[in-house]
Design an enzyme around this catalytic site. Sequence first.
Site, short mmCIF file in Angstrom:
data_model
loop_
_atom_site.label_atom_id
_atom_site.label_comp_id
_atom_site.label_asym_id
_atom_site.label_seq_id
_atom_site.Cartn_x
_atom_site.Cartn_y
_atom_site.Cartn_z
N LYS A 77 0.87 -1.19 0.00
CA LYS A 77 0.00 0.00 0.00
C LYS A 77 0.90 1.23 0.00
O LYS A 77 1.77 1.35 0.87
CB LYS A 77 -0.89 0.00 1.25
CG LYS A 77 -1.64 1.31 1.45
CD LYS A 77 -2.53 1.30 2.67
CE LYS A 77 -3.04 2.71 2.93
NZ LYS A 77 -3.90 2.81 4.09
N LEU A 119 -10.41 -2.63 19.27
CA LEU A 119 -11.81 -2.20 19.27
C LEU A 119 -12.35 -2.08 20.69
O LEU A 119 -13.30 -1.34 20.94
CB LEU A 119 -12.66 -3.18 18.46
CG LEU A 119 -12.23 -3.32 16.98
CD1 LEU A 119 -13.07 -4.40 16.29
CD2 LEU A 119 -12.39 -2.00 16.23
N ILE A 138 -5.38 -0.17 13.18
CA ILE A 138 -4.27 -1.10 13.45
C ILE A 138 -3.03 -0.32 13.90
O ILE A 138 -2.30 -0.76 14.79
CB ILE A 138 -3.99 -2.00 12.22
CG1 ILE A 138 -5.21 -2.91 11.98
CG2 ILE A 138 -2.75 -2.86 12.43
CD1 ILE A 138 -5.16 -3.76 10.73
C1 LIG Z 1 -15.76 -2.17 8.56
C2 LIG Z 1 -14.40 -2.11 9.19
C3 LIG Z 1 -13.30 -1.80 8.40
C4 LIG Z 1 -12.03 -1.70 8.99
N1 LIG Z 1 -10.96 -1.35 8.22
C5 LIG Z 1 -9.76 -1.16 8.81
C6 LIG Z 1 -8.63 -0.76 8.06
O1 LIG Z 1 -8.68 -0.64 6.84
N2 LIG Z 1 -7.48 -0.54 8.72
C7 LIG Z 1 -7.37 -0.70 10.06
O2 LIG Z 1 -6.31 -0.42 10.62
N3 LIG Z 1 -8.41 -1.12 10.79
C8 LIG Z 1 -9.59 -1.35 10.20
N4 LIG Z 1 -10.65 -1.78 10.95
C9 LIG Z 1 -10.44 -2.05 12.37
C10 LIG Z 1 -9.83 -3.42 12.55
O3 LIG Z 1 -10.64 -4.41 11.96
C11 LIG Z 1 -9.67 -3.72 14.03
O4 LIG Z 1 -8.98 -2.68 14.64
C12 LIG Z 1 -8.88 -4.96 14.24
O5 LIG Z 1 -9.49 -6.02 13.56
C13 LIG Z 1 -8.73 -5.29 15.69
O6 LIG Z 1 -9.87 -5.88 16.18
P1 LIG Z 1 -9.80 -6.46 17.65
O7 LIG Z 1 -8.73 -7.48 17.70
O8 LIG Z 1 -9.74 -5.33 18.58
O9 LIG Z 1 -11.23 -7.13 17.83
P2 LIG Z 1 -11.86 -8.46 17.21
O10 LIG Z 1 -11.33 -8.77 15.87
O11 LIG Z 1 -13.34 -8.30 17.34
O12 LIG Z 1 -11.38 -9.61 18.19
C14 LIG Z 1 -11.98 -9.80 19.44
C15 LIG Z 1 -11.46 -11.08 20.06
O13 LIG Z 1 -11.98 -11.19 21.36
C16 LIG Z 1 -12.46 -12.49 21.55
N5 LIG Z 1 -13.51 -12.47 22.56
C17 LIG Z 1 -14.63 -11.74 22.60
N6 LIG Z 1 -15.36 -12.05 23.67
C18 LIG Z 1 -14.67 -13.00 24.35
C19 LIG Z 1 -14.89 -13.75 25.54
N7 LIG Z 1 -16.00 -13.58 26.26
N8 LIG Z 1 -13.97 -14.66 25.91
C20 LIG Z 1 -12.84 -14.85 25.20
N9 LIG Z 1 -12.58 -14.17 24.09
C21 LIG Z 1 -13.47 -13.27 23.66
C22 LIG Z 1 -12.96 -12.93 20.21
O14 LIG Z 1 -13.03 -14.34 20.10
C23 LIG Z 1 -11.86 -12.35 19.32
O15 LIG Z 1 -10.76 -13.25 19.30
C24 LIG Z 1 -11.89 -1.93 10.37
C25 LIG Z 1 -12.99 -2.31 11.15
C26 LIG Z 1 -14.23 -2.40 10.56
C27 LIG Z 1 -15.40 -2.78 11.42
#
Ligand SMILES: Cc1cc2nc3c(=O)[nH]c(=O)nc-3n(C[C@H](O)[C@H](O)[C@H](O)COP(=O)(O)OP(=O)(O)OC[C@H]3O[C@@H](n4cnc5c(N)ncnc54)[C@H](O)[C@@H]3O)c2cc1C
Length: 514
Positions: free
Chosen positions: A82, A339, A352
């Site tokens: 990118k 998130l 990210i």
């Molecule tokens: C539409 C969209 C587009 C995006 N585009 C971009 C982009 O282009 N660039 C960028 O930097 N970011 C982007 N993001 C943001 C990016 O997807 C997130 O920042 C990234 O995926 C991190 O997610 P996370 O790990 O915080 O949460 P998640 O991926 O939701 O992971 C949460 C984890 O917690 C676990 N969990 C939840 N509850 C429990 C429980 N009770 N017990 C045990 N485990 C649990 C789940 O199993 C999972 O493993 C985008 C997001 C969205 C919604």
Amino acid sequence: MTHPVRNIIIVGGGTAGWLTAGLIAARHRSLIPASFKVTLVESPNTPTVGVGEGTWPTLRTTLARIGVSETDFFRECDAAFKQGARFAGWTTGAADDAYYHPLMLPQGFQQINLVPHWLAAGGDRSFCDAVSPQGRLCDDGLAPKTITTPEYDAVANYAYHLDAGKLGAFLQKHCCEQLGVRHVRADVRHATLSDDGDIRSIVTEQAGEIEGDLFVDCTGFRSLLLGQTLGVPFRDCSDVLFCDTALAVHLPYESEISPIASQTISTARSAGWIWDVGLPTRRGIGHVYSSNHISDDEAERELRAYLGPLGADLPIRKLRIPSGHRETFWKANCVAVGLAAGFLEPLESSSIVLIELSAKLIAEQMPACREVMDVIASRFNATTHYRWGRIIDFLKLHYVLTKRTDTSFWRDNVRPETIPDRLRELLLLWQYQSPWFHDEFDRIEEVFPAASYQYVLYGMGFRTEVEPAALRGDARLAERALRENAAQTERLRAGLPRHRELIRKIHEHGLQPV
Ligand SMILES: Cc1cc2nc3c(=O)[nH]c(=O)nc-3n(C[C@H](O)[C@H](O)[C@H](O)COP(=O)(O)OP(=O)(O)OC[C@H]3O[C@@H](n4cnc5c(N)ncnc54)[C@H](O)[C@@H]3O)c2cc1C
């Protein structure tokens, strides 16, 4: 030390969980498993969000720091290069309305601010093309390096587009096999608290009770520990950034040799915008919009129109995307990353990068004992608050500079009460002086440096008053930098391979390991 911090529990196995585990474990590797433990607890039943496909150049340093090979990363994460973002239709909505926010700094940026010189010369040519080769490289479909450039090195600065689901699996394998991270697949039901308000343990369905000294909440939008257990409220930012819904889809290429764009394409629509990210095997496309300004059906129609006939029957995934963040990010012995800390629309791929910066800060500032944790927490909160604030300002900048009045979404976006105070002040200042690196973007690891502001401001037709006589002192330096940019543009256009071709070679031969 009466309460040493030795036992780190990360809850959540998405991009946030695994990047945090990798950065902490790599930093404290020599102590694992003798006196320091990193455990990642992940639900086998709750899927990750798995969308995030655009990143920042920081991910190169992060992956190198975690110790993975860039070649393996390309092969296993469906990754592509990118080189920036191309914004279409944001200023006027006309057919030729587009500008680039590239990842290379403007030519000679450390020595000279080219903005006033470009403006004094009329400012009618593309600002990006005048000061950086990167827009042309993207237009030509070129890669930012060659097969002989070592891993993580760049000819033109770059980040990645990637498959977020595959990144999680890739990091998990490395963290567990190479860095000694313990992986527990279990659903967390609730957390228990000690008398002082710290989290004592998490209670899981499949693996019983797990105690820890520091808990990192990476549970995604649920914010299970920081939000639900410790009750830290969510600060809603939808009064500034209106988009609250996304429709996401995977579009196949027309053929195996179709060019892969090395820029994120962000195309403005009537009540939001469409992202278009090229991976080697498919394009990731999505419509981000404000549900107060358009119905879901209409948003889907706009997305299908963008996809064309190839996308007519593709399944579309709908996600609600709350705009905002937690009021504080580290409370007691719990810190949220990803998130679980908050989310802002993915217009500049800021999610990210914020995960990387937060995880790095936790790894580097890891409190030696509970007694000093509150000092570290308060520093972490100050830095992280600053970063969220700057991201909100920078995202809003893309909206406030619009001249579009065709829908209520664009008209509402320029209403003064929706513009953060700091951004309003800066817009006033920038009428008389352009942002440069002496500007107040002075923090180490600023998410968006002054160069980013320059590309968006002047890409969208913003004008700063210039007194030509005041520019005479460094006119020759400016001329030289502008000439050097033109020469460098031609050199790079002649010397860099096509994007798809380089990715094919990386899969076949690999890059030179560092
Ligand atoms: C539409 C969209 C587009 C995006 N585009 C971009 C982009 O282009 N660039 C960028 O930097 N970011 C982007 N993001 C943001 C990016 O997807 C997130 O920042 C990234 O995926 C991190 O997610 P996370 O790990 O915080 O949460 P998640 O991926 O939701 O992971 C949460 C984890 O917690 C676990 N969990 C939840 N509850 C429990 C429980 N009770 N017990 C045990 N485990 C649990 C789940 O199993 C999972 O493993 C985008 C997001 C969205 C919604």
